[in-house]
Design a protein around this motif. Structure first.
Motif, mmCIF file in Angstrom:
data_model
loop_
_atom_site.group_PDB
_atom_site.id
_atom_site.type_symbol
_atom_site.label_atom_id
_atom_site.label_comp_id
_atom_site.label_asym_id
_atom_site.label_seq_id
_atom_site.Cartn_x
_atom_site.Cartn_y
_atom_site.Cartn_z
ATOM 1 N N ASP A 238 32.716 86.773 -79.411
ATOM 2 C CA ASP A 238 32.231 87.108 -80.755
ATOM 3 C C ASP A 238 32.917 86.312 -81.854
ATOM 4 O OD1 ASP A 238 34.722 88.255 -80.638
ATOM 5 O OD2 ASP A 238 34.086 90.265 -81.281
ATOM 6 N N TRP A 239 33.434 85.133 -81.517
ATOM 7 C CA TRP A 239 34.041 84.264 -82.522
ATOM 8 C C TRP A 239 33.829 82.817 -82.102
ATOM 9 C CZ3 TRP A 239 38.646 81.570 -80.888
ATOM 10 C CH2 TRP A 239 39.152 82.005 -79.653
ATOM 11 N N GLU A 240 33.940 81.916 -83.056
ATOM 12 C CA GLU A 240 33.670 80.498 -82.803
ATOM 13 C C GLU A 240 34.946 79.785 -82.366
ATOM 14 O OE1 GLU A 240 30.824 78.665 -82.766
ATOM 15 O OE2 GLU A 240 29.882 80.644 -82.882
ATOM 16 N N PRO A 241 34.874 79.009 -81.285
ATOM 17 C CA PRO A 241 36.062 78.296 -80.817
ATOM 18 C C PRO A 241 36.287 77.007 -81.602
ATOM 19 C CG PRO A 241 34.233 77.722 -79.420
ATOM 20 C CD PRO A 241 33.694 78.713 -80.441
ATOM 21 N N ARG A 242 37.458 76.447 -81.403
ATOM 22 C CA ARG A 242 37.768 75.120 -81.933
ATOM 23 C C ARG A 242 37.957 74.142 -80.782
ATOM 24 N NH1 ARG A 242 42.511 75.577 -86.201
ATOM 25 N NH2 ARG A 242 42.305 73.306 -86.033
ATOM 26 N N VAL A 243 37.694 72.876 -81.076
ATOM 27 C CA VAL A 243 37.822 71.809 -80.080
ATOM 28 C C VAL A 243 38.561 70.646 -80.711
ATOM 29 C CG1 VAL A 243 36.587 70.136 -78.660
ATOM 30 C CG2 VAL A 243 35.697 72.464 -78.894
ATOM 31 N N SER A 244 39.601 70.172 -80.043
ATOM 32 C CA SER A 244 40.335 69.004 -80.531
ATOM 33 C C SER A 244 40.248 67.870 -79.520
ATOM 34 C CB SER A 244 41.806 69.342 -80.795
ATOM 35 O OG SER A 244 42.516 69.512 -79.572
ATOM 36 N N VAL A 245 40.299 66.660 -80.042
ATOM 37 C CA VAL A 245 40.484 65.468 -79.220
ATOM 38 C C VAL A 245 41.693 64.717 -79.753
ATOM 39 C CG1 VAL A 245 38.061 65.242 -78.560
ATOM 40 C CG2 VAL A 245 38.891 64.097 -80.625
ATOM 41 N N SER A 246 42.385 64.015 -78.866
ATOM 42 C CA SER A 246 43.549 63.213 -79.253
ATOM 43 C C SER A 246 43.176 61.738 -79.209
ATOM 44 C CB SER A 246 44.725 63.481 -78.308
ATOM 45 O OG SER A 246 45.095 64.839 -78.334
ATOM 46 N N ARG A 247 43.652 61.017 -80.186
ATOM 47 C CA ARG A 247 43.359 59.588 -80.263
ATOM 48 C C ARG A 247 44.563 58.819 -80.811
ATOM 49 N NH1 ARG A 247 39.663 61.029 -77.712
ATOM 50 N NH2 ARG A 247 37.443 60.558 -77.891
ATOM 51 N N SER A 248 44.726 57.595 -80.315
ATOM 52 C CA SER A 248 45.672 56.643 -80.901
ATOM 53 C C SER A 248 44.882 55.765 -81.867
ATOM 54 C CB SER A 248 46.328 55.796 -79.811
ATOM 55 O OG SER A 248 47.086 56.611 -78.928
ATOM 56 N N ILE A 249 45.072 55.993 -83.164
ATOM 57 C CA ILE A 249 44.292 55.297 -84.196
ATOM 58 C C ILE A 249 45.255 54.720 -85.226
ATOM 59 C CG2 ILE A 249 42.480 55.506 -85.934
ATOM 60 C CD1 ILE A 249 41.468 57.984 -84.476
ATOM 61 N N PHE A 250 45.162 53.425 -85.452
ATOM 62 C CA PHE A 250 46.067 52.759 -86.391
ATOM 63 C C PHE A 250 45.263 51.866 -87.334
ATOM 64 C CE2 PHE A 250 48.321 53.403 -82.367
ATOM 65 C CZ PHE A 250 49.349 54.233 -82.805
ATOM 66 N N ALA A 251 45.378 52.150 -88.604
ATOM 67 C CA ALA A 251 44.771 51.287 -89.615
ATOM 68 C C ALA A 251 45.757 50.163 -89.932
ATOM 69 C CB ALA A 251 44.454 52.091 -90.870
ATOM 70 N N LEU A 252 45.305 48.939 -89.791
ATOM 71 C CA LEU A 252 46.174 47.786 -90.038
ATOM 72 C C LEU A 252 46.134 47.447 -91.520
ATOM 73 C CD1 LEU A 252 45.227 45.615 -86.913
ATOM 74 C CD2 LEU A 252 46.924 47.463 -87.128
ATOM 75 N N MET A 253 47.141 47.929 -92.238
ATOM 76 C CA MET A 253 47.180 47.799 -93.688
ATOM 77 C C MET A 253 48.029 46.623 -94.147
ATOM 78 S SD MET A 253 45.290 50.423 -94.381
ATOM 79 C CE MET A 253 45.473 50.463 -96.170
ATOM 80 N N ASN A 254 48.948 46.173 -93.310
ATOM 81 C CA ASN A 254 49.874 45.116 -93.714
ATOM 82 C C ASN A 254 50.357 44.364 -92.476
ATOM 83 O OD1 ASN A 254 51.971 46.736 -92.536
ATOM 84 N ND2 ASN A 254 52.096 47.901 -94.460
ATOM 85 N N ASP A 255 51.207 43.370 -92.695
ATOM 86 C CA ASP A 255 51.684 42.551 -91.582
ATOM 87 C C ASP A 255 52.513 43.361 -90.589
ATOM 88 O OD1 ASP A 255 50.444 40.310 -92.574
ATOM 89 O OD2 ASP A 255 52.234 39.535 -93.590
ATOM 90 N N GLN A 256 53.267 44.327 -91.092
ATOM 91 C CA GLN A 256 54.058 45.137 -90.177
ATOM 92 C C GLN A 256 53.155 45.945 -89.248
ATOM 93 O OE1 GLN A 256 57.916 47.326 -91.116
ATOM 94 N NE2 GLN A 256 56.469 49.031 -91.129
ATOM 95 N N ASP A 257 52.080 46.499 -89.781
ATOM 96 C CA ASP A 257 51.123 47.219 -88.932
ATOM 97 C C ASP A 257 50.544 46.301 -87.870
ATOM 98 O OD1 ASP A 257 51.449 49.537 -90.423
ATOM 99 O OD2 ASP A 257 49.721 49.132 -91.711
ATOM 100 N N ARG A 258 50.202 45.088 -88.281
ATOM 101 C CA ARG A 258 49.622 44.145 -87.320
ATOM 102 C C ARG A 258 50.640 43.779 -86.244
ATOM 103 N NH1 ARG A 258 46.317 43.069 -91.811
ATOM 104 N NH2 ARG A 258 47.990 42.101 -93.012
ATOM 105 N N ASP A 259 51.926 43.659 -86.623
ATOM 106 C CA ASP A 259 52.956 43.359 -85.633
ATOM 107 C C ASP A 259 53.133 44.509 -84.649
ATOM 108 O OD1 ASP A 259 53.461 40.878 -86.695
ATOM 109 O OD2 ASP A 259 55.141 41.539 -87.933
ATOM 110 N N TYR A 260 53.123 45.727 -85.161
ATOM 111 C CA TYR A 260 53.347 46.895 -84.310
ATOM 112 C C TYR A 260 52.144 47.224 -83.426
ATOM 113 C CZ TYR A 260 57.692 48.404 -86.661
ATOM 114 O OH TYR A 260 58.970 48.495 -87.144
ATOM 115 N N PHE A 261 50.945 47.188 -84.008
ATOM 116 C CA PHE A 261 49.785 47.786 -83.343
ATOM 117 C C PHE A 261 48.631 46.822 -83.095
ATOM 118 C CE2 PHE A 261 51.482 50.990 -86.449
ATOM 119 C CZ PHE A 261 52.260 51.682 -85.528
ATOM 120 N N GLY A 262 48.684 45.611 -83.639
ATOM 121 C CA GLY A 262 47.520 44.740 -83.621
ATOM 122 C C GLY A 262 47.248 44.053 -82.311
ATOM 123 N N ARG A 263 48.122 44.220 -81.335
ATOM 124 C CA ARG A 263 47.927 43.519 -80.057
ATOM 125 C C ARG A 263 47.609 44.483 -78.913
ATOM 126 N NH1 ARG A 263 52.375 41.215 -82.573
ATOM 127 N NH2 ARG A 263 52.138 39.024 -83.175
#
Length: 338
Positions: A238-263
């Motif tokens: 008699d109630w609505e459930p919740r559903v979650s998903v997990s994701r690795s998501i990185f917005a590349l905003m600067n050079d440091q982001d690209r160094d860490y996550f862009g490859r």
């Protein structure tokens, strides 16, 4: 609209690049990151539980501390391995943490994942009953926890107690009303998602899943979520459930982001885990405009109401807050998540 939180595995190491050199570093920085996430407008602070590893393990002291230092953000786990848990003690700890946070606990539990040692749950004093597997034992512990969280009396009171008892059978204390509906089951297969729906638990679907169709990970995960929702409806809750998903998501905003996550690898991976063929979801890392286009195609994200962003906790609080802020302010609004 979607709720957006972070999920930290809580790694620490003595490596030169690591901002978390010790367990103390991880615990204290986890609290600080939850505070920063709340200030940024995120909805949840979630923590993974792994035993016998240099990662977060005992969740309730951390959850209580985060609950005491924040006011709005949800606090949760993703997930607690129920093979290692005494559900009676756990019900008391969970009730206390939920009361400290004033009802913000979202407790993710599961059968668990492969561990660092062989049958580690035996060291905690647990063993499957005759005819049970360790997965069966984890689900049994989960069912006992669900019953305890209903708050119904079950224990015969002592006729000569130290303190006066209320009338009737006694329940575990402290009891937190409403926590029973904030229990989530971490599911890696369609079958366990259906079981979670029947038992009245919310669904956490992670970044890996049993390969049950050969399609892309997000397609299989979306099907799992739809099956879960149908099973929930058929169960008549008699109630609505919740559903979650997990994701690795990185917005590349600067050079440091690209160094860490862009490859990173931008494709799904397959492998065998606990004798199960599994598909592991891709990571997303791109400039915001491109990232928005990619995420629009993720069918499972579209089906879920909650997204847990896995964070590289060893980069420290400031870098992880930047990861969250980039998604919350530069990606989520364009996708209608905000």
């Amino acid at each position: 609209m979607k709720k957006i939180g972070f999920l930290s595995f809580g790694h620490w190491s003595g490596a030169p690049y690591s901002a978390t050199r010790s367990a103390s570093d991880v615990l204290l920085q986890s609290i600080d990151l939850a505070i920063a996430a709340e200030e940024l407008g995120a909805d949840g602070a979630y923590f993974r539980v792994h035993h016998f590893a240099r990662q977060l393990a005992s969740p309730f002291p951390l959850l209580a501390a985060v609950g005491a230092r924040t006011k709005r953000i949800e606090i949760g786990t993703g997930v607690i391995d129920m093979r290692y848990e005494n559900p009676f003690y756990m019900a008391e700890d969970a009730g206390a943490a939920d009361l400290i946070s004033r009802g913000r606990l979202q407790l993710g539990i599961s059968r668990g994942s492969p561990e660092q040692v062989i049958e580690g749950w035996r060291h905690f004093g647990y063993a499957p009953a005759e005819g049970e597997s360790d997965a069966d034992m984890g689900r049994r512990h989960g069912e006992v926890l669900l019953d305890l969280l209903r708050g119904e009396g079950f224990a015969q009171p002592n006729p000569r107690p130290m303190f006066p008892n209320p009338p009737g059978l006694l329940r575990l204390e402290p009891h937190s009303e409403g926590l029973r509906r904030r229990i989530w089951w971490g599911s890696a297969s369609n079958a366990t998602a259906l079981w979670a729906a029947q038992k009245g638990m919310n669904l956490q679907s992670s970044t890996l899943k049993a390969d049950e169709g050969g399609e892309a990970f997000h397609v299989q995960q979306a099907r799992q979520i739809r099956l879960y929702r149908q099973a929930w409806k058929e169960a008549g809750h008699d109630w609505e459930p919740r559903v979650s998903v997990s994701r690795s998501i990185f917005a590349l905003m600067n050079d440091q982001d690209r160094d860490y996550f862009g490859r990173g690898d931008d494709s799904d991976q397959t492998g065998v885990i606990d004798n199960m063929r599994a598909v592991f979801g891709r990571s997303y890392a791109a400039e915001p405009e491109r990232l928005i286009e990619q995420l629009r195609l993720d069918e499972a994200i579209a089906e879920a109401d909650t997204i847990l962003l896995t964070v590289p906790n060893q980069l420290g609080v400031d870098n992880n807050a930047h990861v969250l802020e980039s998604i919350l302010n530069h990606v989520a609004p364009a996708l209608g998540w905000r």
